[in-house]
Scaffold this active site. Structure first.
Site, mmCIF file in Angstrom:
data_model
loop_
_atom_site.group_PDB
_atom_site.id
_atom_site.type_symbol
_atom_site.label_atom_id
_atom_site.label_comp_id
_atom_site.label_asym_id
_atom_site.label_seq_id
_atom_site.Cartn_x
_atom_site.Cartn_y
_atom_site.Cartn_z
ATOM 1 N N HIS A 220 -73.432 58.401 -32.460
ATOM 2 C CA HIS A 220 -74.145 57.623 -31.456
ATOM 3 C C HIS A 220 -75.070 58.478 -30.587
ATOM 4 O O HIS A 220 -75.910 57.934 -29.870
ATOM 5 C CB HIS A 220 -73.154 56.871 -30.552
ATOM 6 C CG HIS A 220 -72.672 55.590 -31.142
ATOM 7 N ND1 HIS A 220 -71.967 55.529 -32.327
ATOM 8 C CD2 HIS A 220 -72.798 54.298 -30.730
ATOM 9 C CE1 HIS A 220 -71.677 54.274 -32.594
ATOM 10 N NE2 HIS A 220 -72.173 53.506 -31.652
ATOM 11 N N SER A 224 -78.182 56.516 -35.910
ATOM 12 C CA SER A 224 -78.025 56.465 -37.364
ATOM 13 C C SER A 224 -79.265 57.008 -38.066
ATOM 14 O O SER A 224 -80.392 56.852 -37.592
ATOM 15 C CB SER A 224 -77.777 55.026 -37.824
ATOM 16 O OG SER A 224 -76.581 54.524 -37.266
ATOM 17 N N LYS A 248 -74.282 41.933 -41.810
ATOM 18 C CA LYS A 248 -74.460 42.666 -43.064
ATOM 19 C C LYS A 248 -73.179 43.407 -43.446
ATOM 20 O O LYS A 248 -72.754 43.385 -44.605
ATOM 21 C CB LYS A 248 -75.612 43.653 -42.914
ATOM 22 C CG LYS A 248 -76.161 44.185 -44.231
ATOM 23 C CD LYS A 248 -77.471 44.919 -43.993
ATOM 24 C CE LYS A 248 -78.137 45.266 -45.321
ATOM 25 N NZ LYS A 248 -79.455 45.906 -45.126
ATOM 26 N N ASP A 249 -72.560 44.064 -42.466
ATOM 27 C CA ASP A 249 -71.288 44.739 -42.729
ATOM 28 C C ASP A 249 -70.191 43.738 -43.065
ATOM 29 O O ASP A 249 -69.298 44.033 -43.873
ATOM 30 C CB ASP A 249 -70.871 45.574 -41.513
ATOM 31 C CG ASP A 249 -71.721 46.835 -41.360
ATOM 32 O OD1 ASP A 249 -72.267 47.299 -42.381
ATOM 33 O OD2 ASP A 249 -71.824 47.346 -40.234
ATOM 34 N N GLU A 292 -53.525 62.438 -58.899
ATOM 35 C CA GLU A 292 -54.229 61.165 -58.830
ATOM 36 C C GLU A 292 -55.705 61.365 -59.166
ATOM 37 O O GLU A 292 -56.257 62.459 -59.013
ATOM 38 C CB GLU A 292 -54.100 60.562 -57.423
ATOM 39 C CG GLU A 292 -52.730 59.967 -57.131
ATOM 40 C CD GLU A 292 -52.569 58.578 -57.721
ATOM 41 O OE1 GLU A 292 -52.710 58.442 -58.953
ATOM 42 O OE2 GLU A 292 -52.294 57.645 -56.962
#
Length: 419
Positions: A220, A224, A248-249, A292
């Protein structure tokens, strides 16, 4: 991050005014993920994976806390507590167990895509170096948490995975054997190792949550990044985070949960190993010990060293495995190109996709038996992995001629729409 055109929180209701004046939590949320946080207007769906990583972490925390209430951390009782007690005797225990196990895989899928997005769009470049460095720290913590969690079911692959991986620490000169005994609490995986791994596996997710808060905080400050790599020039380049990117998220979260649910309900054991449904037996070594899937690229690097050269091959493997991750810390200073986005860097874009293919090859070799062909391919792929960051990227950053950058984010958006 301070934008002069950003909206500021002004509570209207008397109760909210009273709360905000004494504990400005509503203001903090508004400025962090609300209309008070302007973001570049051209973010695509590759930017959804940061939020998806947060959703995956919350799922792991919730399911892990409930599972911990029913887990018996002893060599005699761990296997039965997972495969009988939790799966059959706990209400919806089967769902919690599969959600937690597959949630780890989904978490790594999201994190890997998130990291490769950052590599492609240059999100590690100034002024966002701290965001990248904290992201690598989160990745390291996640790997440690996942390894310890894989040991807890105490099946054959859990036991022998702990035996093999911790055995590599004995290659460290002078203190190696001491470090291994300290990690296991003894000379072989047993009750002490299970208790240590269980306590750390329970603790580390909360450490990850703290690192995620720092990661978001660091994000922040500069704001971004975006697909063009061009910094925000004015109000016309941004939109409020809410409602544009919350919607959108939200769509990304729905798609993520659908894929996650399909994995839990229709193929819960798809990404696991069948040998882990066999109780741990120190006297019976599996034919092919493998971690894994999300550890396979690093496991391939670990096994790529087969000959002693000054140092033992095992030590070279350990150094290379850890070095392959620690190398990411130095990436912001290895890539000196002033252009961030790979969309405007033709040579870098080719090198990026070669790296993606290289990591996939390493993953395939890491999950394959240690046969000569796979070892040779692992050696070539491991050599390129290090060469990419230490040689290819620095050379490209000096020789490459980037494409012309747009004057602003708005200019790029309008050009894309034909306006």
């Amino acid at each position: 991050m301070s934008f002069p055109w950003a909206k500021h929180y002004e509570p209207k209701h008397p109760l909210m005014q009273w709360v905000d004046s004494r504990l400005p939590l509503p203001r903090f949320v508004y400025n962090a993920v609300g209309a008070g946080y302007p973001v570049p207007r051209n973010l695509n769906y590759w930017w959804n994976f940061g939020v998806l990583a947060g959703v995956a972490l919350v799922c792991q925390l919730i399911t892990g806390i409930v599972l911990a209430m029913h887990f018996h951390s002893s060599a005699a009782g761990a296997f039965d507590s997972v495969n009988v007690g939790i799966m059959r005797d706990v209400n919806a225990g089967w769902f919690l167990r599969f959600a937690h196990a597959n949630g780890a895989s989904m978490f790594f899928v999201v994190i890997y895509i998130h990291m490769f997005r950052g590599l492609y769009y240059g999100s590690y470049k100034a002024p966002r170096e701290m965001v990248w460095l904290l992201g690598v720290v989160i990745f390291l913590l996640l790997m440690a948490t996942a390894f310890m969690g894989y040991v807890l079911p105490w099946g054959q692959m859990s036991f022998w995975g702990a035996q093999v991986i911790t055995g590599f620490f004995s290659a460290i000169p002078v203190v190696g054997d001491w470090v291994r005994i300290w990690l296991l609490g003894g000379y072989a995986p047993d009750d002490a190792a299970l208790n240590r791994f269980f306590s750390l596996h329970y603790l580390l997710p909360f450490v990850i949550a703290g690192a995620v808060i720092l990661h978001i905080w660091a994000l922040h400050i500069p704001g971004s990044s975006n697909p063009t790599g061009v910094e925000v020039k004015g109000e016309q380049d941004t939109v409020p985070f809410h409602p544009y990117y919350t919607a959108k998220d939200g769509l990304g979260v729905v798609v993520f949960l659908i894929a996650f649910s399909a994995l839990i309900f229709f193929a819960p054991d798809l990404l696991g190993h069948p040998d882990n449904y066999i109780p741990a037996n120190p006297l019976s070594t599996p034919a092919h010990i493998v971690p894994e899937w999300y550890f396979w690229p690093f496991y391939a690097i670990l096994r790529a060293f087969t000959a002693d050269f000054i140092l033992p091959a095992k030590l070279w493997g350990v150094l290379a495995m850890f070095g392959s991750i620690l190398l990411l810390f130095f990436l912001p200073w290895l890539d000196k190109s002033p252009v961030r986005s790979g969309s405007y860097r033709p040579m870098y874009r080719i090198a990026f996709w070669v790296l993606v293919a290289d990591v996939l090859v390493l993953g395939y070799c890491g999950g394959s038996p240690a046969e000569p062909l796979y070892v040779i391919v692992s050696q070539i792929a491991a050599a390129y992995y290090f060469a990419h960051f230490l040689i290819v990227v620095p050379i490209i950053s000096h020789l490459e001629t980037p494409k012309p950058l747009p004057g602003s984010i708005t200019e790029a958006v309008l050009a894309k729409t034909g306006a």
